[in-house]
Design a protein around this motif. Structure first.
Motif, PDB file in Angstrom:
ATOM      1  N   CYS A  48       0.868  -1.189   0.000  1.00 39.51           N
ATOM      2  CA  CYS A  48       0.000   0.000   0.000  1.00 39.51           C
ATOM      3  C   CYS A  48       0.897   1.229   0.000  1.00 39.51           C
ATOM      4  O   CYS A  48       2.121   1.093  -0.003  1.00 39.51           O
ATOM      5  CB  CYS A  48      -0.916   0.022   1.236  1.00 39.51           C
ATOM      6  N   CYS A  49       0.331   2.416   0.011  1.00 38.53           N
ATOM      7  CA  CYS A  49       1.169   3.624   0.044  1.00 38.53           C
ATOM      8  C   CYS A  49       2.056   3.642   1.279  1.00 38.53           C
ATOM      9  O   CYS A  49       3.165   4.154   1.247  1.00 38.53           O
ATOM     10  CB  CYS A  49       0.308   4.889   0.006  1.00 38.53           C
ATOM     11  N   ALA A  50       1.564   3.074   2.395  1.00 35.86           N
ATOM     12  CA  ALA A  50       2.366   3.080   3.623  1.00 35.86           C
ATOM     13  C   ALA A  50       3.642   2.260   3.457  1.00 35.86           C
ATOM     14  O   ALA A  50       4.634   2.508   4.128  1.00 35.86           O
ATOM     15  CB  ALA A  50       1.542   2.560   4.794  1.00 35.86           C
ATOM     16  N   ASP A 100      -7.360   0.666   2.609  1.00 36.27           N
ATOM     17  CA  ASP A 100      -8.686   0.065   2.443  1.00 36.27           C
ATOM     18  C   ASP A 100      -8.619  -1.129   1.486  1.00 36.27           C
ATOM     19  O   ASP A 100      -9.360  -2.102   1.660  1.00 36.27           O
ATOM     20  CB  ASP A 100      -9.728   1.089   1.977  1.00 36.27           C
ATOM     21  N   GLY A 101      -7.719  -1.096   0.500  1.00 42.66           N
ATOM     22  CA  GLY A 101      -7.580  -2.248  -0.398  1.00 42.66           C
ATOM     23  C   GLY A 101      -7.213  -3.498   0.394  1.00 42.66           C
ATOM     24  O   GLY A 101      -7.757  -4.573   0.195  1.00 42.66           O
ATOM     25  N   GLY A 102      -6.273  -3.344   1.326  1.00 49.94           N
ATOM     26  CA  GLY A 102      -5.799  -4.465   2.128  1.00 49.94           C
ATOM     27  C   GLY A 102      -6.788  -4.875   3.210  1.00 49.94           C
ATOM     28  O   GLY A 102      -6.638  -5.931   3.817  1.00 49.94           O
ATOM     29  N   THR A 103      -7.783  -4.049   3.464  1.00 54.45           N
ATOM     30  CA  THR A 103      -8.731  -4.348   4.541  1.00 54.45           C
ATOM     31  C   THR A 103     -10.108  -4.722   3.986  1.00 54.45           C
ATOM     32  O   THR A 103     -10.625  -5.796   4.263  1.00 54.45           O
ATOM     33  CB  THR A 103      -8.870  -3.119   5.477  1.00 54.45           C
ATOM     34  N   CYS A 125      -6.949   0.673   9.755  1.00 55.82           N
ATOM     35  CA  CYS A 125      -7.115   0.825   8.304  1.00 55.82           C
ATOM     36  C   CYS A 125      -7.198   2.309   7.992  1.00 55.82           C
ATOM     37  O   CYS A 125      -8.128   2.984   8.413  1.00 55.82           O
ATOM     38  CB  CYS A 125      -8.390   0.120   7.846  1.00 55.82           C
ATOM     39  N   TYR A 126      -6.177   2.821   7.273  1.00 55.63           N
ATOM     40  CA  TYR A 126      -6.314   4.205   6.794  1.00 55.63           C
ATOM     41  C   TYR A 126      -7.096   4.121   5.486  1.00 55.63           C
ATOM     42  O   TYR A 126      -6.729   3.432   4.556  1.00 55.63           O
ATOM     43  CB  TYR A 126      -4.954   4.902   6.630  1.00 55.63           C
ATOM     44  N   ASP A 127      -8.208   4.794   5.482  1.00 51.67           N
ATOM     45  CA  ASP A 127      -9.175   4.626   4.395  1.00 51.67           C
ATOM     46  C   ASP A 127      -9.136   5.859   3.486  1.00 51.67           C
ATOM     47  O   ASP A 127      -9.608   6.931   3.866  1.00 51.67           O
ATOM     48  CB  ASP A 127     -10.562   4.452   5.051  1.00 51.67           C
ATOM     49  N   GLY A 129     -10.193   5.331   0.365  1.00 49.40           N
ATOM     50  CA  GLY A 129     -11.279   5.008  -0.550  1.00 49.40           C
ATOM     51  C   GLY A 129     -10.874   4.557  -1.944  1.00 49.40           C
ATOM     52  O   GLY A 129     -11.684   4.609  -2.861  1.00 49.40           O
ATOM     53  N   PHE A 130      -9.667   4.050  -2.110  1.00 46.44           N
ATOM     54  CA  PHE A 130      -9.251   3.481  -3.389  1.00 46.44           C
ATOM     55  C   PHE A 130      -7.833   2.947  -3.259  1.00 46.44           C
ATOM     56  O   PHE A 130      -7.221   3.073  -2.198  1.00 46.44           O
ATOM     57  CB  PHE A 130      -9.378   4.507  -4.523  1.00 46.44           C
ATOM     58  N   TYR A 131      -7.320   2.327  -4.355  1.00 44.48           N
ATOM     59  CA  TYR A 131      -5.944   1.821  -4.337  1.00 44.48           C
ATOM     60  C   TYR A 131      -5.054   2.948  -4.843  1.00 44.48           C
ATOM     61  O   TYR A 131      -4.895   3.134  -6.049  1.00 44.48           O
ATOM     62  CB  TYR A 131      -5.787   0.621  -5.281  1.00 44.48           C
ATOM     63  N   SER A 132      -4.439   3.668  -3.939  1.00 43.79           N
ATOM     64  CA  SER A 132      -3.726   4.870  -4.386  1.00 43.79           C
ATOM     65  C   SER A 132      -2.373   4.556  -5.009  1.00 43.79           C
ATOM     66  O   SER A 132      -2.018   5.108  -6.045  1.00 43.79           O
ATOM     67  CB  SER A 132      -3.596   5.874  -3.241  1.00 43.79           C
ATOM     68  N   ASN A 133      -1.597   3.659  -4.383  1.00 44.63           N
ATOM     69  CA  ASN A 133      -0.199   3.530  -4.851  1.00 44.63           C
ATOM     70  C   ASN A 133      -0.063   2.833  -6.185  1.00 44.63           C
ATOM     71  O   ASN A 133       0.982   2.905  -6.819  1.00 44.63           O
ATOM     72  CB  ASN A 133       0.660   2.862  -3.777  1.00 44.63           C
ATOM     73  N   THR A 134      -1.106   2.142  -6.643  1.00 48.48           N
ATOM     74  CA  THR A 134      -0.999   1.462  -7.937  1.00 48.48           C
ATOM     75  C   THR A 134      -1.689   2.249  -9.052  1.00 48.48           C
ATOM     76  O   THR A 134      -1.892   1.740 -10.142  1.00 48.48           O
ATOM     77  CB  THR A 134      -1.592   0.036  -7.852  1.00 48.48           C
TER      78      THR A 134
HETATM   79  C1  LIG Z   1      -2.236 -10.094  -4.269  1.00 43.77           C
HETATM   80  C2  LIG Z   1      -1.865  -8.764  -4.809  1.00 43.77           C
HETATM   81  N1  LIG Z   1      -2.689  -8.151  -5.671  1.00 43.77           N
HETATM   82  C3  LIG Z   1      -2.381  -6.910  -6.139  1.00 43.77           C
HETATM   83  C4  LIG Z   1      -1.214  -6.300  -5.750  1.00 43.77           C
HETATM   84  C5  LIG Z   1      -0.880  -4.928  -6.308  1.00 43.77           C
HETATM   85  N2  LIG Z   1      -1.131  -3.905  -5.319  1.00 43.77           N
HETATM   86  C6  LIG Z   1      -0.161  -3.450  -4.502  1.00 43.77           C
HETATM   87  S1  LIG Z   1      -0.684  -2.259  -3.491  1.00 43.77           S
HETATM   88  C7  LIG Z   1      -2.249  -2.304  -4.164  1.00 43.77           C
HETATM   89  C8  LIG Z   1      -3.337  -1.380  -3.727  1.00 43.77           C
HETATM   90  C9  LIG Z   1      -3.359  -1.080  -2.261  1.00 43.77           C
HETATM   91  O1  LIG Z   1      -4.458  -0.274  -1.985  1.00 43.77           O
HETATM   92  P1  LIG Z   1      -4.789   0.150  -0.522  1.00 43.77           P
HETATM   93  O2  LIG Z   1      -4.703  -0.995   0.396  1.00 43.77           O
HETATM   94  O3  LIG Z   1      -6.086   0.885  -0.546  1.00 43.77           O
HETATM   95  O4  LIG Z   1      -3.619   1.140  -0.107  1.00 43.77           O
HETATM   96  P2  LIG Z   1      -3.199   2.520  -0.804  1.00 43.77           P
HETATM   97  O5  LIG Z   1      -2.471   2.164  -2.054  1.00 43.77           O
HETATM   98  O6  LIG Z   1      -4.445   3.292  -1.069  1.00 43.77           O
HETATM   99  O7  LIG Z   1      -2.313   3.164   0.179  1.00 43.77           O
HETATM  100  C10 LIG Z   1      -2.328  -3.279  -5.157  1.00 43.77           C
HETATM  101  C11 LIG Z   1      -3.550  -3.581  -5.938  1.00 43.77           C
HETATM  102  C12 LIG Z   1      -0.368  -6.977  -4.860  1.00 43.77           C
HETATM  103  N3  LIG Z   1       0.757  -6.412  -4.386  1.00 43.77           N
HETATM  104  N4  LIG Z   1      -0.696  -8.208  -4.406  1.00 43.77           N
END
Ligand SMILES: Cc1ncc(C[n+]2csc(CCOP(=O)(O)OP(=O)(O)O)c2C)c(N)n1
Ligand code: SF4
Length: 295
Positions: A48-50, A100-103, A125-127, A129-134
């Protein structure tokens, strides 16, 4: 022992200068507030971004022990750490720090297992509201109408209520908090750290880069999310919900600031039609009503 918020400045910073967070990043504000409130934290972070903002070894900017781990492995890794430390009689606070993606989505199966076992973990969970780092893909936390790279015309579905899913696990403590109300966030983090078992804090953490908002107004956006009713503040302790003092009055829709005040400050909502805004208002009201049943 509990650490007073006033003493925060005298303690070593948990997130050092030179980190890669964007200006106005809500996640980094939330991280500082929560991790500073804890005794001997060990932090487990899935992708995640963290995991990105800390930079690379040997220049890591997190000033506490940190384990970076594959997406769905956060709760199982934290379970192992927590049990091993208990066996060695070492008092630590084992934390899962995930987006939030991870949660809401990719880590749900493993945290559900750990919550069911009531592992001694503080899951934050820092939310945003989307997958920011990807690259800003939608997640289960994305609100209806928000534009992401995978919802170019605005998300059609409503936001998932992860706190209510968590509540179904009957864990001892759940709270929502916001970077707009740091004292409330800090107090809840401290309170959670004094409780044993699986604890969960959901933190509204604006992302100016992905939300297309002014980095200078991140805390203000956090406040607006509460004052418009979009992000209710509450605690659920052993199954009983209490709305937090800072946000309680917004259970009355007439006391809420119009949602447009929140939406118009974020580029991700620019293309919303009046009809979509009405549906979003209904989603907000629906969530308040469902939460009220847990009081
Ligand atoms: C199983 C798996 N699927 C996809 C990815 C690619 N990936 C890395 S971080 C991420 C998104 C994380 O989103 P979030 O948890 O909301 O954190 P944020 O990026 O917003 O900080 C994805 C899809 C991965 N590393 N492993
Ligand atoms: S993309 Fe968003 S969440 Fe990620 S570091 Fe930048 S502001 Fe923070």
């Amino acid at each position: 022992m509990s650490i007073k918020i006033e003493d925060m400045l005298d303690r070593p910073d948990v997130l050092l200068r030179g980190n890669f967070a964007c200006a106005g990043c809500g996640l980094s504000i939330a991280y500082r507030s929560v991790i500073s409130a804890l005794e001997r934290p060990i932090v487990v972070i899935p992708a995640c971004c963290a995991s990105v903002i800390q930079s690379l070894h040997p220049n890591v900017t997190y000033n506490v022990p940190t384990l970076n781990i594959a997406f769905a492995a956060h709760a199982s890794a934290a379970s192992g750490i927590s049990r091993a430390k208990k066996k060695r009689n070492e008092k630590v606070t084992t934390v899962v720090w995930s987006g939030d993606g991870g949660t809401y989505d990719i880590g749900l199966a493993t945290w559900s297992g750990a919550a069911e076992r009531n592992e001694n973990i503080l899951h934050c969970c820092y939310d945003n509201g989307f997958y920011s780092n990807t690259g800003a893909q939608r997640s289960g936390a994305t609100p209806r109408g928000a534009v992401t790279t995978t919802t170019p015309f605005g998300k059609q579905e409503k936001r998932k209520s992860v706190a209510r899913i968590m509540a179904a696990h009957d864990i001892p403590y759940i709270a929502t908090a916001s970077v707009g109300y740091l004292r409330d966030l800090y107090t809840k983090a401290q309170k959670a750290s004094q409780i044993r078992g699986y604890r969960f804090i959901l933190i509204d953490a604006p992302c100016p880069t992905g939300w297309n908002s002014d980095p200078a107004i991140t805390p203000e956006l956090g406040e607006l999310a509460v004052k418009t009713g979009y992000f209710p503040l509450y605690e659920i302790e052993n199954g009983k919900l209490t709305f937090s003092k800072r946000g309680e009055k917004y259970r009355d829709p007439n006391k809420r600031i119009p949602i447009d005040e929140y939406l118009k400050r974020q580029g991700r909502f620019k293309s919303m039609s009046p009809q979509q805004i009405d549906t979003l208002k209904s989603d907000i009201q629906y969530e308040w009503e469902r939460l009220s049943r847990l009081e």
